[in-house]
Design a protein around this motif. Structure first.
Motif, mmCIF file in Angstrom:
data_model
loop_
_atom_site.group_PDB
_atom_site.id
_atom_site.type_symbol
_atom_site.label_atom_id
_atom_site.label_comp_id
_atom_site.label_asym_id
_atom_site.label_seq_id
_atom_site.Cartn_x
_atom_site.Cartn_y
_atom_site.Cartn_z
ATOM 1 N N SER A 53 100.245 4.224 -15.350
ATOM 2 C CA SER A 53 99.572 5.088 -15.495
ATOM 3 C C SER A 53 98.460 4.902 -14.423
ATOM 4 O O SER A 53 97.862 3.806 -14.107
ATOM 5 N N VAL A 54 98.132 6.105 -13.896
ATOM 6 C CA VAL A 54 97.283 5.964 -12.722
ATOM 7 C C VAL A 54 96.238 7.364 -12.895
ATOM 8 O O VAL A 54 95.936 7.976 -12.139
ATOM 9 N N GLY A 55 95.871 7.788 -14.017
ATOM 10 C CA GLY A 55 95.034 8.662 -14.537
ATOM 11 C C GLY A 55 93.548 8.205 -14.454
ATOM 12 O O GLY A 55 93.422 7.263 -14.455
ATOM 13 N N LEU A 74 100.839 18.556 -15.888
ATOM 14 C CA LEU A 74 100.835 18.634 -14.306
ATOM 15 C C LEU A 74 100.622 17.217 -13.645
ATOM 16 O O LEU A 74 99.709 16.542 -13.783
ATOM 17 N N GLY A 75 101.716 16.724 -12.886
ATOM 18 C CA GLY A 75 101.476 15.627 -12.022
ATOM 19 C C GLY A 75 101.792 14.345 -13.049
ATOM 20 O O GLY A 75 100.783 13.576 -13.383
ATOM 21 N N SER A 76 102.875 14.636 -13.500
ATOM 22 C CA SER A 76 103.222 13.720 -14.915
ATOM 23 C C SER A 76 103.408 12.250 -14.503
ATOM 24 O O SER A 76 103.453 11.330 -15.251
ATOM 25 N N LEU A 98 105.886 17.627 -14.784
ATOM 26 C CA LEU A 98 106.045 18.201 -13.355
ATOM 27 C C LEU A 98 105.511 17.436 -12.580
ATOM 28 O O LEU A 98 104.201 17.170 -12.616
ATOM 29 N N ASP A 99 106.179 16.794 -11.420
ATOM 30 C CA ASP A 99 105.812 15.923 -10.427
ATOM 31 C C ASP A 99 106.385 16.310 -9.351
ATOM 32 O O ASP A 99 107.808 16.821 -9.281
ATOM 33 N N MET A 100 105.834 15.969 -8.029
ATOM 34 C CA MET A 100 106.645 16.134 -6.829
ATOM 35 C C MET A 100 107.339 15.144 -6.153
ATOM 36 O O MET A 100 107.983 15.095 -5.172
ATOM 37 N N THR A 101 107.054 13.940 -6.772
ATOM 38 C CA THR A 101 107.587 12.726 -6.177
ATOM 39 C C THR A 101 108.742 12.132 -6.851
ATOM 40 O O THR A 101 108.636 11.743 -7.985
ATOM 41 N N ASP A 102 109.862 12.098 -6.123
ATOM 42 C CA ASP A 102 111.124 11.507 -6.894
ATOM 43 C C ASP A 102 111.059 10.071 -7.640
ATOM 44 O O ASP A 102 111.465 10.088 -8.487
ATOM 45 N N MET A 126 106.007 21.663 -7.423
ATOM 46 C CA MET A 126 104.754 21.774 -7.005
ATOM 47 C C MET A 126 103.641 21.979 -8.155
ATOM 48 O O MET A 126 104.054 23.198 -8.566
ATOM 49 N N ILE A 127 102.316 21.602 -8.333
ATOM 50 C CA ILE A 127 101.439 22.244 -9.374
ATOM 51 C C ILE A 127 101.026 23.585 -8.841
ATOM 52 O O ILE A 127 100.538 24.188 -9.578
ATOM 53 N N GLU A 128 101.049 23.859 -7.574
ATOM 54 C CA GLU A 128 100.796 25.162 -6.768
ATOM 55 C C GLU A 128 101.719 26.214 -7.252
ATOM 56 O O GLU A 128 101.581 27.433 -6.952
ATOM 57 N N SER A 142 96.696 17.482 -17.966
ATOM 58 C CA SER A 142 96.909 16.896 -16.630
ATOM 59 C C SER A 142 95.849 15.578 -16.664
ATOM 60 O O SER A 142 94.818 15.530 -17.157
ATOM 61 N N ASN A 143 96.387 14.560 -15.838
ATOM 62 C CA ASN A 143 95.713 13.391 -15.891
ATOM 63 C C ASN A 143 95.405 12.981 -14.149
ATOM 64 O O ASN A 143 96.176 12.209 -13.681
ATOM 65 N N CYS A 144 94.104 13.334 -13.724
ATOM 66 C CA CYS A 144 93.872 12.886 -12.402
ATOM 67 C C CYS A 144 94.766 13.245 -11.239
ATOM 68 O O CYS A 144 95.254 12.629 -10.732
#
Ligand SMILES: C[S@@+](CC[C@H](N)C(=O)[O-])C[C@H]1O[C@@H](n2cnc3c(N)ncnc32)[C@H](O)[C@@H]1O
Length: 242
Positions: A53-55, A74-76, A98-102, A126-128, A142-144
C-alpha cells in the motif's frame, strides 16, 4: 521524449521499484503518502497487499459501496483497494483495477488470487485513457494517484465518461492549499513522491465541476507537508444530459 513522457516514465520506474521491494518486506513507499486502513480491513487482506500500500487514505471507507456495483480503482498498485472493494460489492459485483506498471499489476494479481477473489480484473492502461466503455461503472475510487498524472483534466473527463449517470467518485489524493503556487508545491516534495504534482483544492473542485460532476467536496484529512494535505474528494456525476 517530452517532459510529460519523462515524468510518466519516472513515475512508472518509481512504482515498479516499490512493487519489487514488497517481496523484500518493505512497504508504504517513501513519499508523503501513507494509507489508513482499520485492523479489521487489514485482517481481510494478504500481508503482501498491505505491505504494497502506497496510498494516502482509504477510499473504500468513503465510497459507500453497495452489493452488485461495478467499481474501478485508478492506479490500483498492489491491489489493496480492489480486493476490499470486491468484498464490499460481493459476487454479483465487479472490481476493476487499472495501472500502467507491469510489476504492480503482477503483484496485484498475485494478491487477489491469494485473497481468493474471483470478481476482480486488473487492466493495464493509463488513467488518462481508461480502457472501459462509457457509462459502465458505478463508482470510481483511487488512492494517491491522480496527483501523479501529467494530464489531470483528461483523467477527470475520463472518470466522467466511464461513470453511469448518477455514478460516484470517492478518492484519496494529496491536495494543496489554494495559496500555494506550483513552484511552492514543488519545493515541498518530489513529483513521484505525490507532492509536486498535486492540484489545489480550488483546482480540484473546478476540474470536477467542468467535467460534469456535482455535490463536489474536498476534505483535508492530514497534513503531509507544509500546506499540503491528504484529502478525500467526493462527487456525483450529474444525471442531467450534457
Ligand atoms: C502512489 S501508488 C498508489 C497505489 C495504490 N492506489 C495504493 O493505494 O497503494 C501510484 C500507482 O499508480 C500508478 N500510476 C501512476 N500514474 C499512472 C497513470 N497515469 N496511469 C496508470 N497508472 C498510474 C503507479 O503505477 C502506481 O501503481
Amino acid at each position: 521524449m517530452s517532459t510529460a513522457e519523462e515524468l510518466r516514465e519516472q513515475v512508472r520506474q518509481r512504482y515498479a521499484e516499490a512493487a519489487r521491494s514488497v517481496s523484500d518486506g518493505a512497504g508504504c513507499g517513501d513519499g508523503g503518502c501513507c494509507a489508513d486502513y482499520s485492523a479489521e480491513q487489514r485482517g481481510e487482506l494478504p500481508e503482501a497487499a498491505t505491505l504494497a500500500s502506497v496510498g494516502c487514505g482509504n477510499p473504500t471507507a468513503v465510497a459507500e459501496l453497495r452489493e452488485g456495483e461495478v467499481v474501478l480503482d485508478l492506479g490500483s498498485g498492489g491491489g489493496i483497494d480492489v480486493i476490499l472493494s470486491a468484498k464490499r460489492v460481493g459476487p454479483k459485483g465487479v472490481a476493476y483495477g487499472l495501472d500502467m506498471t507491469d510489476e504492480m499489476l503482477a503483484l496485484a494479481r498475485t494478491n487477489a488470487a491469494d485473497a481468493g477473489m474471483t470478481n476482480v480484473h486488473f487492466l493495464k492502461g493509463m488513467i488518462e485513457q481508461i480502457p472501459l466503455p462509457a457509462q459502465s461503472v458505478d463508482v470510481v475510487i483511487s488512492n494517491c494517484v491522480i496527483n501523479l498524472s501529467t494530464d489531470k483534466t483528461a483523467v477527470l473527463i475520463e472518470i466522467a465518461r466511464v461513470l453511469k449517470p448518477g455514478g460516484r467518485v470517492g478518492v484519496s489524493d494529496v491536495v494543496a492549499e489554494d495559496h500555494l503556487t506550483s513552484e511552492q508545491r514543488a519545493e515541498r516534495g518530489s513529483y513521484v513522491g505525490c507532492i509536486a504534482g498535486a492540484l489545489s483544492r480550488r483546482e480540484y473542485i473546478a476540474g470536477l465541476e467542468k467535467a460534469g460532476f456535482e455535490r463536489v467536496s474536498v476534505e483535508f484529512t492530514h497534513e503531509v507537508a507544509d500546506g499540503m494535505h491528504g484529502a478525500i474528494i467526493k462527487a456525483v456525476k450529474t444525471s442531467e444530459p450534457t
